[in-house]
Design an enzyme around this catalytic site. Sequence first.
Site, PDB file in Angstrom:
ATOM      1  N   ASP A 366       0.343   5.977  -2.255  1.00 43.33           N
ATOM      2  CA  ASP A 366      -0.287   5.721  -0.955  1.00 43.33           C
ATOM      3  C   ASP A 366      -0.748   7.030  -0.199  1.00 43.33           C
ATOM      4  OD1 ASP A 366       2.514   5.810  -0.997  1.00 43.33           O
ATOM      5  OD2 ASP A 366       2.794   4.991   0.990  1.00 43.33           O
ATOM      6  N   GLU A 560       7.275  17.707  -0.304  1.00 46.35           N
ATOM      7  CA  GLU A 560       7.097  16.668  -1.194  1.00 46.35           C
ATOM      8  C   GLU A 560       5.908  16.760  -2.235  1.00 46.35           C
ATOM      9  OE1 GLU A 560       5.476  12.227   0.648  1.00 46.35           O
ATOM     10  OE2 GLU A 560       5.108  14.187   1.517  1.00 46.35           O
TER      11      GLU A 560
END
Length: 627
Positions: A366, A560
């Site tokens: 996502d 991330e």
Amino acid sequence: MLIKIYRKDVLHSLLQQEDTDQDKRITIDDHGPKEFEIHTINNEVYTIKGTYHLSNLLQELKLAKEDKKGVIEISLTEIKQLPGVRISKMIKEHYWDRLTRKLDRNGIEKILSDDKRDIKERRLYVPFHDKEAYSFYQEVTKGIDHIILETLPQKITPEFVRSINDKPGILGLALTTDDHEKKAVPFLVPGGRFNEMYGWDSYFINIGLLLDGKKELAKGMIDNFTYQIKNYGKILNANRSYYLTRTQPPFYTSMVVEYYEKYKDQTPISWLKECTKTAIYEYETVWMQSGKRLASNGLNRFYAEGIGITAEVEEGHYDYILQKYKNDDSQSVEEFRKLYLHREVDRVELDQYFLHDRSVRESGHDTTYRLEGICADLTTVDLNTLLYKYEKDLAYIIKGFFNDEFIYKERKLDSAYWNGIASQRVALINQYLWDEKTGSYFDYNLLEKKKIHFESATGFYPLWAKLCTADQAKSVVEYLIPRLKCKFGIAGSSKFSLRDVPKDAPKRQWDYPFGWAPHQMIVWKGLLNYGYQDLAEELVYRWLWMITRNAADYNGVIPEKFDVVYGTFKVDVEYGNVGSDFKYVPDGGFGWMNASYQLGLSLLPVAYTYKLNQLVDPDKIFNKTNN
């Protein structure tokens, strides 16, 4: 060499001189002299030079424990440590601990906080049947008035989940008995605002835990997944109430096999038996029920149930979508959102949009233009490869550890049974997902009855699972590597696949030019499975160099994701970059990024490790990339 200093004095002087942008970090963006004198309690003076060493000093000042006089002992050796060595050591000795959570008296407050939702009440939900857990959490929360303990209904429906979206909470996890006392089983979170146990993140985190010898933590992750499957019906997107209708990419059997292979001499066979039963249950109930995640062509799709708007997104995230469906110009988007949220207006097309949106989140990717607006209509390469891996893992476990016979619900399941199912899946994958013309794998659109030629890193999954033939692997490498390989690793998609996306459209974080740790790790293993050792080592080096360079320049940052074209964590894309906002010391880095570093180091030859510690640019070692 150890020296003793007054922490407060040295820390104040260091920040005043070197932290010119006052963000409690020392980076290449600061404009200090990059040369600092340390005065010890014995009036000795040591000089530290350069951004990297100064940021190490800052970290050591915060990590050290001071005595009653405010004196700490720090190591000059640690401060001057080679960057690759230091990053790996910080991950092993500090970051895993910082990402560890426990739902016990000491840890419950930290895990109940949720940066994704602005809520005052703290809720803990317990499964309907788990009376022991309810009693345990009653004791844990005794006297903490702002924590509300609630029991979930026996049957969890999308309607129920929607009804508690304004009362979000954490979901209870596994307990264990130690010295006749119930204790919470620990788990790790990805980091930053992701302060709960996630689905596929946990598999990649476990790779790092196993490499670093964190046996109990690695087992705890698996035990918590076993608990989720038994009590919530699936491995959850994450253990928050608003994720109850969503699962994530299935890596459970991979976690079980990798753990058991390393620690089988210390692990009872009964544990493996219970995990195997749980895996079969998940496989049959979550993935193989016709009409949901089992599609009409015999392959599988992501199909997240739920109603309406996802509860975890930031305020205003869906305004551009809701604007299209509101009644008229006089109605505000917020008014329409509330009406739609409470099902006071019907919008079939909007319901369909959110079905796909939730399914994208279930996929873990996502978001990406590969899946946007069509996810629930696709039988994807990644999901079907993972389920093939389940089938082969179950065959391997049953044959290797249970004498090729396993009883599940009065059915005898042997390796031939699972190998047969796996062979059928390969035939379907070759029929629907393999493209002979390009020599690569693509997702299949069930409605349009055709492959979607979107070039993605997920095309390497069949190599990771050893699903394809040597000729197919060769073809995939020849087709996808030139399209996805960038200076600093594999991009989520090719630039070419975004050619039809409007120039003013928002970037999607799982597309070009962004690179993610799970993709790199899957690609590395896939290449090694088929003998592409040199290419795998090159990709490992490029990825680790980028992490090392950024950490050296930016106070140890481990984020991330990265832009793998420019090699930076400073990305202008949705959701920002989790793990890049901290003070003094990275707060655990980021789970799967940590793991990718440890795995990468384990795969690199000594000669490359030496060059990495000297920060030798990858283009000085390998041929330059075109991307």
